[in-house]
Design an enzyme around this catalytic site. Structure first.
Site, PDB file in Angstrom:
ATOM      1  N   ILE A 225      30.814  70.989   2.890  1.00 22.38           N
ATOM      2  CA  ILE A 225      30.238  71.777   3.982  1.00 22.38           C
ATOM      3  C   ILE A 225      30.755  71.283   5.327  1.00 22.38           C
ATOM      4  O   ILE A 225      31.100  72.077   6.214  1.00 22.38           O
ATOM      5  CB  ILE A 225      28.697  71.731   3.941  1.00 22.38           C
ATOM      6  CG1 ILE A 225      28.177  72.355   2.644  1.00 22.38           C
ATOM      7  CG2 ILE A 225      28.098  72.447   5.145  1.00 22.38           C
ATOM      8  CD1 ILE A 225      26.671  72.233   2.453  1.00 22.38           C
TER       9      ILE A 225
ATOM     10  N   PRO B 210      20.530  75.474   2.327  1.00 22.98           N
ATOM     11  CA  PRO B 210      21.355  76.239   1.393  1.00 22.98           C
ATOM     12  C   PRO B 210      20.894  76.077  -0.055  1.00 22.98           C
ATOM     13  O   PRO B 210      20.359  75.040  -0.440  1.00 22.98           O
ATOM     14  CB  PRO B 210      22.757  75.629   1.557  1.00 22.98           C
ATOM     15  CG  PRO B 210      22.668  74.681   2.719  1.00 22.98           C
ATOM     16  CD  PRO B 210      21.236  74.289   2.834  1.00 22.98           C
TER      17      PRO B 210
ATOM     18  N   SER C 207      18.200  71.680   2.283  1.00 23.98           N
ATOM     19  CA  SER C 207      18.559  72.296   1.005  1.00 23.98           C
ATOM     20  C   SER C 207      17.411  73.157   0.502  1.00 23.98           C
ATOM     21  O   SER C 207      16.247  72.955   0.872  1.00 23.98           O
ATOM     22  CB  SER C 207      18.862  71.198  -0.029  1.00 23.98           C
ATOM     23  OG  SER C 207      19.067  71.744  -1.314  1.00 23.98           O
TER      24      SER C 207
ATOM     25  N   LEU D 202      25.226  56.079   7.174  1.00 22.81           N
ATOM     26  CA  LEU D 202      23.831  56.505   7.303  1.00 22.81           C
ATOM     27  C   LEU D 202      22.853  55.342   7.293  1.00 22.81           C
ATOM     28  O   LEU D 202      21.729  55.463   7.790  1.00 22.81           O
ATOM     29  CB  LEU D 202      23.470  57.478   6.180  1.00 22.81           C
ATOM     30  CG  LEU D 202      24.207  58.827   6.165  1.00 22.81           C
ATOM     31  CD1 LEU D 202      23.804  59.621   4.931  1.00 22.81           C
ATOM     32  CD2 LEU D 202      23.923  59.620   7.429  1.00 22.81           C
TER      33      LEU D 202
ATOM     34  N   LYS E  47      15.829  65.251  -0.302  1.00 26.58           N
ATOM     35  CA  LYS E  47      16.008  66.291   0.712  1.00 26.58           C
ATOM     36  C   LYS E  47      14.679  66.673   1.350  1.00 26.58           C
ATOM     37  O   LYS E  47      14.606  66.925   2.557  1.00 26.58           O
ATOM     38  CB  LYS E  47      16.678  67.518   0.092  1.00 26.58           C
ATOM     39  CG  LYS E  47      18.072  67.280  -0.452  1.00 26.58           C
ATOM     40  CD  LYS E  47      19.037  66.729   0.583  1.00 26.58           C
ATOM     41  CE  LYS E  47      19.516  67.740   1.587  1.00 26.58           C
ATOM     42  NZ  LYS E  47      20.617  67.231   2.441  1.00 26.58           N
TER      43      LYS E  47
ATOM     44  N   ARG F  71      32.682  57.397   6.601  1.00 26.86           N
ATOM     45  CA  ARG F  71      32.262  56.014   6.365  1.00 26.86           C
ATOM     46  C   ARG F  71      33.399  55.028   6.612  1.00 26.86           C
ATOM     47  O   ARG F  71      33.157  53.881   6.956  1.00 26.86           O
ATOM     48  CB  ARG F  71      31.711  55.867   4.952  1.00 26.86           C
ATOM     49  CG  ARG F  71      30.255  56.283   4.847  1.00 26.86           C
ATOM     50  CD  ARG F  71      29.711  56.134   3.457  1.00 26.86           C
ATOM     51  NE  ARG F  71      30.263  57.126   2.545  1.00 26.86           N
ATOM     52  CZ  ARG F  71      29.927  57.236   1.263  1.00 26.86           C
ATOM     53  NH1 ARG F  71      29.065  56.376   0.752  1.00 26.86           N
ATOM     54  NH2 ARG F  71      30.455  58.160   0.497  1.00 26.86           N
TER      55      ARG F  71
END
Length: 347
Positions: free
Chosen positions: A13, A185, A125, A63, A160, A33
């Site tokens: 994405i 999505p 999501s 992250l 999520k 990363r």
């Protein structure tokens, strides 16, 4: 035009978001990363028809670490937070998904607020909407939330859900002037740009490769990655998107058998290995005893779900491609890039 940061630019994405931002005239930054991934990302963008040059800059950020985020966001108008772990199999410990998803969302929001970013668009999501519920006939929409405490909810769906909840809570409690919009999505299909693509693409790859003995009775929401990227850009700039979630789904959910028959019907000899027989539940459960990838679909066997894109159409004028176009484009790109067994023979 604006300066936009896309987190996770090496992902499926993320790379399509970068393509559309560049095409719209924006200057783009992206996090990876490791900066060693820059060449890979630029190669994928080239497949997509872009030669961004200095209009695209790369920053190393993780992250789970604070390092790099402030530099990546300095001077940005918007952030598309796409990066989040999505493995093909169930991790041994659910925190392998939950911790980076939740901490990553908060880390990005905190950095965006401190950098004076106008709006963050979070890629959540359908997994944060449609799981842990009793069977229902009505389509899911943005008012529904997955129950992470329900049995059968996968670590991914839990991650999520908890990450998106945390993101909304942050905005309410300490977001300052930062705005948030969320895109949810369903299964993301469409043209791949290289070997680094989403787990949902593995469904088409395995069908095309004949790696599956048949089709479990499970159902998938379908949306094209190009339309997901388009919805991110609309949610980024439209004033009406502030504080809203948008379910990204093209049409009615499809059964795995329907996807298989579509591939056979549209791709001819190239799809000769695609199985079209439906597997009985008992056989799928037997396979799950030795295959953890199969194990995570067991709670969804026979469960028919659906979702509506009415809100994204009405509020943002979004018009997605059809299910069929997204699925066929997936297979065609896998063939074109040689990412299937014996691709040269089948193309």
């Amino acid at each position: 035009m604006s300066e936009v940061l896309v987190t996770g630019g090496s992902g499926f994405i993320g790379s399509h978001c970068i393509l559309q931002l560049l095409a719209a005239g924006h200057t783009v930054r992206t996090t990876v990363r490791s900066l060693e991934r820059e060449a890979d990302v630029r190669a994928m963008l080239k497949v997509g028809g872009a030669e961004p040059g200095e209009r695209l800059r790369f920053f190393a950020a993780d992250l789970l670490q604070d390092d790099g985020w402030a530099a990546a966001m300095k001077g940005c108008n918007y952030v598309l937070h796409v990066a989040s772990p999505f493995p093909a199999s169930v991790p041994k410990n659910e925190d392998e998904l939950i911790v980076p998803a939740r901490q990553g969302a908060l880390r990005v929001e905190r950095g965006a607020r401190d950098a004076g970013v106008k709006r963050v668009v979070l890629t959540s999501s359908f997994a944060a909407i449609g799981y842990g519920h009793p069977a229902r006939q009505t389509p899911f929409d943005e008012t529904s939330w997955t129950d992470p405490t329900s049995s059968g909810v996968t670590p991914y769906a839990k991650s999520k859900t908890l990450a998106e909840r945390a993101a909304w809570d942050f905005i309410a409690r300490e977001g300052g002037g930062l705005e948030l919009a969320v895109v949810n999505p369903v299964g993301v299909f469409g043209p791949v740009l290289g070997p680094d693509y989403s787990t949902s693409i593995l469904l088409v790859q395995r069908l095309m490769d004949g790696a599956l003995p048949g089709c479990p009775r499970i159902y998938f929401g379908v949306v094209d990655v190009r339309d997901v990227a388009d919805l991110h850009l609309r949610a980024m700039t439209d004033p009406a998107a502030r504080g809203e979630r948008f379910l990204a789904v093209a049409g009615d959910f499809m059964s795995m058998v329907e996807i298989a028959k579509l591939l056979r019907g549209r791709l001819g000899a190239s799809a000769r290995r695609v199985p079209t027989r439906q597997l009985p539940h008992w056989l799928v459960r037997l396979a799950a005893l030795r295959d953890p990838t199969v194990r995570q679909i067991l709670p969804e066997l026979g469960r028919i779900k659906n979702g509506t894109n009415e809100k994204a159409r009405r509020v943002l004028g979004w018009r997605p491609r059809s299910n069929e176009e997204a699925i066929v484009a997936t297979a065609e790109s896998l063939l074109r890039l040689g990412l299937l067994k014996d691709s040269a023979k089948r193309a």
